[in-house]
Write a protein that holds these residues in place. Structure first.
Motif, PDB file in Angstrom:
ATOM      1  N   ILE A   1       0.864  -1.182   0.000  1.00 45.08           N
ATOM      2  CA  ILE A   1       0.000   0.000   0.000  1.00 45.08           C
ATOM      3  C   ILE A   1       0.897   1.227   0.000  1.00 45.08           C
ATOM      4  O   ILE A   1       1.630   1.482   0.962  1.00 45.08           O
ATOM      5  N   PHE A   2       0.840   2.006  -1.103  1.00 41.87           N
ATOM      6  CA  PHE A   2       1.698   3.181  -1.199  1.00 41.87           C
ATOM      7  C   PHE A   2       1.102   4.382  -0.462  1.00 41.87           C
ATOM      8  O   PHE A   2       1.826   5.166   0.133  1.00 41.87           O
ATOM      9  N   ASN A   3      -0.207   4.532  -0.513  1.00 27.48           N
ATOM     10  CA  ASN A   3      -0.842   5.613   0.247  1.00 27.48           C
ATOM     11  C   ASN A   3      -2.309   5.255   0.497  1.00 27.48           C
ATOM     12  O   ASN A   3      -2.870   4.381  -0.167  1.00 27.48           O
ATOM     13  N   GLY A   4      -2.903   5.904   1.453  1.00 27.32           N
ATOM     14  CA  GLY A   4      -4.292   5.651   1.811  1.00 27.32           C
ATOM     15  C   GLY A   4      -4.446   5.035   3.186  1.00 27.32           C
ATOM     16  O   GLY A   4      -5.502   5.145   3.810  1.00 27.32           O
ATOM     17  N   LEU A   5      -3.382   4.358   3.680  1.00 28.01           N
ATOM     18  CA  LEU A   5      -3.386   3.752   5.011  1.00 28.01           C
ATOM     19  C   LEU A   5      -2.166   4.203   5.771  1.00 28.01           C
ATOM     20  O   LEU A   5      -1.140   4.574   5.176  1.00 28.01           O
ATOM     21  N   ASN A   6      -2.281   4.117   7.080  1.00 25.99           N
ATOM     22  CA  ASN A   6      -1.158   4.391   7.960  1.00 25.99           C
ATOM     23  C   ASN A   6      -0.844   3.138   8.755  1.00 25.99           C
ATOM     24  O   ASN A   6      -1.701   2.270   8.966  1.00 25.99           O
ATOM     25  N   GLU A   7       0.376   3.051   9.185  1.00 22.39           N
ATOM     26  CA  GLU A   7       0.777   1.882   9.969  1.00 22.39           C
ATOM     27  C   GLU A   7      -0.062   1.814  11.250  1.00 22.39           C
ATOM     28  O   GLU A   7      -0.250   2.813  11.945  1.00 22.39           O
ATOM     29  N   GLY A   8      -0.592   0.636  11.517  1.00 23.24           N
ATOM     30  CA  GLY A   8      -1.420   0.445  12.693  1.00 23.24           C
ATOM     31  C   GLY A   8      -2.906   0.532  12.426  1.00 23.24           C
ATOM     32  O   GLY A   8      -3.715   0.210  13.310  1.00 23.24           O
ATOM     33  N   ASP A   9      -3.316   0.980  11.210  1.00 16.23           N
ATOM     34  CA  ASP A   9      -4.747   1.024  10.898  1.00 16.23           C
ATOM     35  C   ASP A   9      -5.328  -0.386  10.870  1.00 16.23           C
ATOM     36  O   ASP A   9      -4.664  -1.337  10.417  1.00 16.23           O
ATOM     37  N   LEU A  10      -6.578  -0.518  11.322  1.00 17.79           N
ATOM     38  CA  LEU A  10      -7.272  -1.801  11.333  1.00 17.79           C
ATOM     39  C   LEU A  10      -8.045  -1.959  10.037  1.00 17.79           C
ATOM     40  O   LEU A  10      -8.872  -1.108   9.687  1.00 17.79           O
ATOM     41  N   VAL A  11      -7.781  -3.045   9.309  1.00 21.15           N
ATOM     42  CA  VAL A  11      -8.480  -3.322   8.054  1.00 21.15           C
ATOM     43  C   VAL A  11      -9.367  -4.534   8.251  1.00 21.15           C
ATOM     44  O   VAL A  11      -9.107  -5.408   9.093  1.00 21.15           O
ATOM     45  N   ILE A  12     -10.461  -4.602   7.492  1.00 27.57           N
ATOM     46  CA  ILE A  12     -11.440  -5.681   7.614  1.00 27.57           C
ATOM     47  C   ILE A  12     -11.186  -6.696   6.523  1.00 27.57           C
ATOM     48  O   ILE A  12     -11.100  -6.354   5.335  1.00 27.57           O
ATOM     49  N   LEU A  13     -11.073  -7.954   6.930  1.00 29.64           N
ATOM     50  CA  LEU A  13     -10.853  -9.045   5.985  1.00 29.64           C
ATOM     51  C   LEU A  13     -12.174  -9.731   5.686  1.00 29.64           C
ATOM     52  O   LEU A  13     -13.079  -9.752   6.520  1.00 29.64           O
ATOM     53  N   PRO A  14     -12.357 -10.344   4.525  1.00 31.82           N
ATOM     54  CA  PRO A  14     -13.620 -10.992   4.179  1.00 31.82           C
ATOM     55  C   PRO A  14     -13.859 -12.237   5.026  1.00 31.82           C
ATOM     56  O   PRO A  14     -12.933 -12.836   5.566  1.00 31.82           O
ATOM     57  N   GLU A  15     -15.115 -12.621   5.104  1.00 34.24           N
ATOM     58  CA  GLU A  15     -15.487 -13.808   5.866  1.00 34.24           C
ATOM     59  C   GLU A  15     -14.874 -15.037   5.196  1.00 34.24           C
ATOM     60  O   GLU A  15     -14.842 -15.151   3.965  1.00 34.24           O
ATOM     61  N   GLY A  16     -14.393 -15.941   6.013  1.00 31.26           N
ATOM     62  CA  GLY A  16     -13.766 -17.142   5.480  1.00 31.26           C
ATOM     63  C   GLY A  16     -12.278 -16.995   5.257  1.00 31.26           C
ATOM     64  O   GLY A  16     -11.610 -17.937   4.814  1.00 31.26           O
ATOM     65  N   SER A  17     -11.716 -15.834   5.525  1.00 34.03           N
ATOM     66  CA  SER A  17     -10.278 -15.641   5.371  1.00 34.03           C
ATOM     67  C   SER A  17      -9.539 -16.438   6.419  1.00 34.03           C
ATOM     68  O   SER A  17     -10.025 -16.670   7.526  1.00 34.03           O
ATOM     69  N   THR A  18      -8.379 -16.912   6.053  1.00 38.96           N
ATOM     70  CA  THR A  18      -7.562 -17.662   7.010  1.00 38.96           C
ATOM     71  C   THR A  18      -7.006 -16.766   8.093  1.00 38.96           C
ATOM     72  O   THR A  18      -6.504 -17.253   9.102  1.00 38.96           O
ATOM     73  N   PHE A  19      -7.073 -15.441   7.853  1.00 35.71           N
ATOM     74  CA  PHE A  19      -6.605 -14.488   8.850  1.00 35.71           C
ATOM     75  C   PHE A  19      -7.801 -14.024   9.686  1.00 35.71           C
ATOM     76  O   PHE A  19      -8.963 -14.194   9.301  1.00 35.71           O
ATOM     77  N   PRO A  20      -7.544 -13.403  10.812  1.00 37.50           N
ATOM     78  CA  PRO A  20      -8.647 -12.822  11.573  1.00 37.50           C
ATOM     79  C   PRO A  20      -9.400 -11.816  10.728  1.00 37.50           C
ATOM     80  O   PRO A  20      -8.866 -11.248   9.775  1.00 37.50           O
TER      81      PRO A  20
END
Length: 277
Positions: free
Chosen positions: A248-267
């Motif tokens: 991600i080059f811009n639009g987010l900052n370190e530490g921002d919480l992002v939402i992953l889709p349902e069924g993702s292997t990640f939280p």
């Protein structure tokens, strides 16, 4: 000349009846003997001149024979070199140690000139890895950068460095890729001839990276994030993807919480983290 003048003087005396005939005859014999001796001397001179010419001709012939002999010696040396070269063709020596992987002829076969190789030998102690880098990433590739090879079916992933590049893009290829080569020493010989993936560390400044499943594709990619307890959509500019993550080059900052889709292997809620490409 002396005998001729003496003969002429005695002849005049004989004609005048001053001397007897026997004295005149003696002088005439002496003249004839002198003339004969002169003829012999003249013939000897002519013979000597002829012999001198023969000697000169023989000298020239000898010099020509020497030149001819030297030319024949050179021809013989060239024939010897050719024969020695032809004898060397009976033994095929590889430029390096390795294993014969293909044999196109067999002992006793008659060999004719052909573009088809007699044998194919693989060098096992050095594996040359060739990769074609897309033009969008070619500018970041430099000699000496660390690289890792991953081949499907092999858990072993040898590491090395970029040893050579073509410097320019392949203008004969439709993809305009950059040819990159790296040498792996003492790699497993089973890797030779296979296909795999090369990861090159280009040492770019650290960028934010998120799980690629968090990116909503579109004309303008977005990432769903949680800000002040509220779900919102954030437009982002993406970099490269690798290992299930995307830059991600811009639009987010370190530490921002992002939402992953349902069924993702990640939280379902992940965190943007820093990482290197």
């Amino acid at each position: 000349d002396f005998r001729r003048s003496e003969w002429a003087r005695y002849k005049k005396l004989y004609d005048d009846r001053t001397i007897p005939k026997d004295q005149f005859d003696e002088k005439e014999k002496q003249l004839k003997a002198a003339l004969a001796a002169h003829a012999v001397g003249t013939a000897a001179v002519e013979t000597a001149v002829a012999m001198d010419k023969v000697a000169v001709a023989k000298k020239l012939q000898a010099a020509a024979d020497v030149d001819a002999a030297r030319a024949r010696a050179k021809v013989a040396a060239a024939n010897l070199d050719r024969a020695e070269t032809m004898v060397k063709f009976a033994t095929i020596r590889a430029p390096f140690d390795g294993v014969i992987t293909r044999r196109n002829v067999h002992p006793g076969a008659f060999i004719t000139p052909s573009e088809k190789p007699l044998l194919t030998i693989a060098r096992l102690n050095r594996l040359r890895v060739v990769a074609d880098i897309p033009p969008a990433e070619a500018a970041a590739i430099k000699v000496g950068q660390k690289a890792t090879l991953r081949v499907n079916g092999f858990a072993y992933q040898p590491t090395g460095k970029v040893d050579r590049t073509a410097v320019t893009l392949d203008i004969d290829s439709l993809t305009r890729t950059l040819r990159v080569e790296m040498d792996l020493w003492n790699a497993p010989p089973e890797l030779a001839g296979g296909y795999g993936f090369v990861t090159i560390l280009v040492n770019e400044p650290e960028r934010l990276m998120v799980d690629s499943s968090a990116v909503v594709p579109g004309e303008t990619p977005t990432v769903m994030m949680v800000k002040d307890g509220v779900c919102c959509s954030c437009p982002v500019r993406l970099g490269i993807s690798e290992g299930g993550r995307v830059q991600i080059f811009n639009g987010l900052n370190e530490g921002d919480l992002v939402i992953l889709p349902e069924g993702s292997t990640f939280p379902n809620i992940g965190q943007a983290v820093s990482g290197s490409r």
